[in-house]
Write a protein that holds these residues in place. Structure first.
Motif, short mmCIF file in Angstrom:
data_model
loop_
_atom_site.label_atom_id
_atom_site.label_comp_id
_atom_site.label_asym_id
_atom_site.label_seq_id
_atom_site.Cartn_x
_atom_site.Cartn_y
_atom_site.Cartn_z
N ARG A 6 0.94 -1.37 0.06
CA ARG A 6 0.21 -0.03 0.10
C ARG A 6 0.96 1.33 -0.04
NH1 ARG A 6 -3.10 -3.77 2.70
NH2 ARG A 6 -5.37 -3.77 2.14
N SER A 7 2.10 1.29 -0.63
CA SER A 7 2.83 2.45 -0.85
C SER A 7 1.94 3.30 -1.60
CB SER A 7 4.06 2.20 -1.33
OG SER A 7 5.02 1.34 -0.50
N GLY A 8 2.07 4.83 -1.18
CA GLY A 8 1.18 5.66 -1.98
C GLY A 8 -0.23 5.76 -1.84
N ILE A 9 -0.73 4.96 -0.53
CA ILE A 9 -2.20 4.98 -0.53
C ILE A 9 -2.85 6.21 -0.15
CG2 ILE A 9 -2.11 4.50 1.88
CD1 ILE A 9 -4.48 2.93 2.02
N ASP A 10 -3.95 6.79 -1.13
CA ASP A 10 -4.47 7.93 -0.91
C ASP A 10 -3.72 9.06 -1.30
OD1 ASP A 10 -6.88 9.19 -0.56
OD2 ASP A 10 -6.46 9.60 1.56
N GLN A 11 -2.74 8.77 -2.24
CA GLN A 11 -1.63 9.98 -2.62
C GLN A 11 -2.20 10.87 -3.41
OE1 GLN A 11 1.77 8.17 -4.65
NE2 GLN A 11 2.23 10.33 -5.24
N LYS A 12 -2.11 12.08 -3.03
CA LYS A 12 -2.65 13.40 -3.47
C LYS A 12 -1.96 14.02 -4.15
CE LYS A 12 -6.32 13.34 0.32
NZ LYS A 12 -5.78 12.24 1.00
N GLY A 13 -0.51 13.80 -4.41
CA GLY A 13 0.19 14.67 -5.31
C GLY A 13 1.81 14.08 -4.78
N GLY A 14 2.72 14.75 -5.56
CA GLY A 14 4.06 14.48 -5.37
C GLY A 14 4.44 13.47 -6.12
N THR A 15 5.80 12.92 -6.05
CA THR A 15 6.15 11.69 -6.36
C THR A 15 6.96 10.60 -5.57
OG1 THR A 15 6.67 13.07 -8.35
CG2 THR A 15 7.69 11.19 -8.51
N THR A 34 2.07 -5.51 -2.39
CA THR A 34 0.84 -5.51 -2.84
C THR A 34 0.08 -4.11 -2.61
OG1 THR A 34 -1.32 -6.77 -2.66
CG2 THR A 34 -0.08 -6.36 -0.66
N MET A 35 -1.02 -4.00 -3.53
CA MET A 35 -1.75 -2.63 -3.39
C MET A 35 -1.05 -1.31 -3.38
SD MET A 35 -4.76 -4.19 -3.54
CE MET A 35 -6.18 -2.99 -2.67
N THR A 36 0.11 -1.46 -4.20
CA THR A 36 0.93 -0.13 -4.62
C THR A 36 -0.01 0.72 -5.19
OG1 THR A 36 2.94 -1.22 -4.22
CG2 THR A 36 2.63 0.80 -5.64
N GLY A 37 -0.28 2.14 -4.95
CA GLY A 37 -1.01 3.00 -5.43
C GLY A 37 -2.57 2.83 -5.09
N PHE A 38 -2.95 2.14 -4.08
CA PHE A 38 -4.09 1.93 -3.80
C PHE A 38 -5.14 3.39 -3.44
CE2 PHE A 38 -7.41 0.77 -0.14
CZ PHE A 38 -8.18 0.18 -1.17
N MET A 39 -5.81 3.54 -4.19
CA MET A 39 -6.71 4.80 -4.24
C MET A 39 -5.95 6.05 -4.45
SD MET A 39 -9.43 4.38 -1.06
CE MET A 39 -8.31 4.56 0.35
N LEU A 40 -5.04 5.83 -5.32
CA LEU A 40 -4.15 7.07 -5.74
C LEU A 40 -5.00 8.33 -6.22
CD1 LEU A 40 -1.50 8.29 -6.75
CD2 LEU A 40 -1.47 7.13 -8.63
N GLN A 41 -5.03 9.21 -6.04
CA GLN A 41 -5.82 10.30 -6.51
C GLN A 41 -5.24 11.44 -7.57
OE1 GLN A 41 -8.33 12.46 -3.40
NE2 GLN A 41 -8.16 10.75 -2.08
N ARG A 42 -3.83 11.81 -6.88
CA ARG A 42 -3.22 12.60 -7.91
C ARG A 42 -1.40 12.09 -7.72
NH1 ARG A 42 -4.60 18.72 -8.24
NH2 ARG A 42 -6.21 17.80 -9.42
N GLY A 43 -0.47 12.81 -8.55
CA GLY A 43 0.70 12.50 -8.15
C GLY A 43 1.11 11.44 -9.19
#
Length: 263
Positions: free
Chosen positions: A150-159, A168-177
């Motif tokens: 779950r790295s970057g879960i709910d990420q909203k920007g950045g890199t 597993t579940m990398t980028g789960f619920m990624l919103q932006r970035g």
């Protein structure tokens, strides 16, 4: 140095009378101010109080923390431009809620490093635990080794940049970035992502719900080359790009159970 006795009060506040230890060695020169202190015998709160004293009260530009001992919640809530070097490993929730500093961790980190980070840079020389960059809003989080689930879960920007593999579940619920994963990625990549992009240089176990592959553009190539060059990470070869399929952007007005009743 005598052992530090940790006290508590009825309100649940740890070490209510703690003060910055003032043990740092400060060096002032024409190029700025630097400070170093040993955290081996200090509690988490004392370490953070000393760090804040140096950055805010003393105006120190560069701080080095020795022997952090993998303590939790270190270097959090720093809202100033400065350089912080942590010579060792961190526990959970390190470097969270920051806005501006450049932090270099010469070791490993536990769960949720750089959580809710607004801007700045966090570079980790070795591996990171799960939830790396959770709810990240800006800046760069760079892990030269592997990251957990779950790295970057709910990420909203950045890199988020990972030199190794991701769980597993990398980028789960990624919103932006953006996420740049040089190695392999576990199952459920980009599950329920809303926007943003994930670049993967290795193998992918499976894609998550509404995550689809897209074509790389010239802008993507420039971004990947520039970011990896900045942090001295060797490109793995050919990257693949993954984005939101947008099937989850719109929902029916009626839930399935309600539709049955109406029809």
């Amino acid at each position: 140095m005598e052992p530090v006795k940790i006290s508590y009060d009825a309100r649940g506040l740890a070490e209510p009378n703690a003060q910055a230890p003032g043990t740092a060695t400060v060096t002032r020169g024409p190029d700025g101010t630097a400070a170093t202190f040993d955290a081996a015998e200090l509690t988490t709160r004392q370490i953070n109080l000393e760090l804040r004293r140096l950055v805010y009260d003393e105006g120190v530009d560069e701080v080095t923390i020795l022997n952090p001992g993998a303590k939790h919640s270190l270097a959090v809530g720093i809202l100033a431009r400065c350089t912080i070097t942590i010579d060792g490993s961190l526990g959970y929730f390190g470097c969270g809620l920051i806005d501006g500093p450049e932090i270099h961790v010469k070791g490993r980190v536990g769960w949720s490093v750089a959580e809710n980070m607004m801007s700045g840079v966090v570079v980790i020389d070795k591996n990171a635990g799960s939830l790396t960059g959770a709810a990240l809003r800006g800046g760069d989080v760079v892990v030269r080794g592997d990251v957990g689930a779950r790295s970057g879960i709910d990420q909203k920007g950045g890199t988020i940049i990972v030199g190794g593999n991701a769980g597993t579940m990398t980028g789960f619920m990624l919103q932006r970035g953006r996420q740049i994963i040089c190695g392999n990625v576990g199952g459920g990549l980009g599950d329920s992502m809303y926007d943003g992009a994930i670049y993967v240089g290795g193998k992918i176990t499976s894609l998550g719900v509404d995550c689809v592959e897209a074509e790389l553009t010239a802008d993507d190539d420039e971004l990947l080359a520039r970011k990896l060059r900045i942090y001295g990470i060797e490109p793995p070869g050919v990257f693949r790009k993954f984005v939101c399929g947008r099937k989850l952007w719109n929902y029916d007005n009626l839930e399935p159970a309600e539709r049955k009743l109406v029809l």
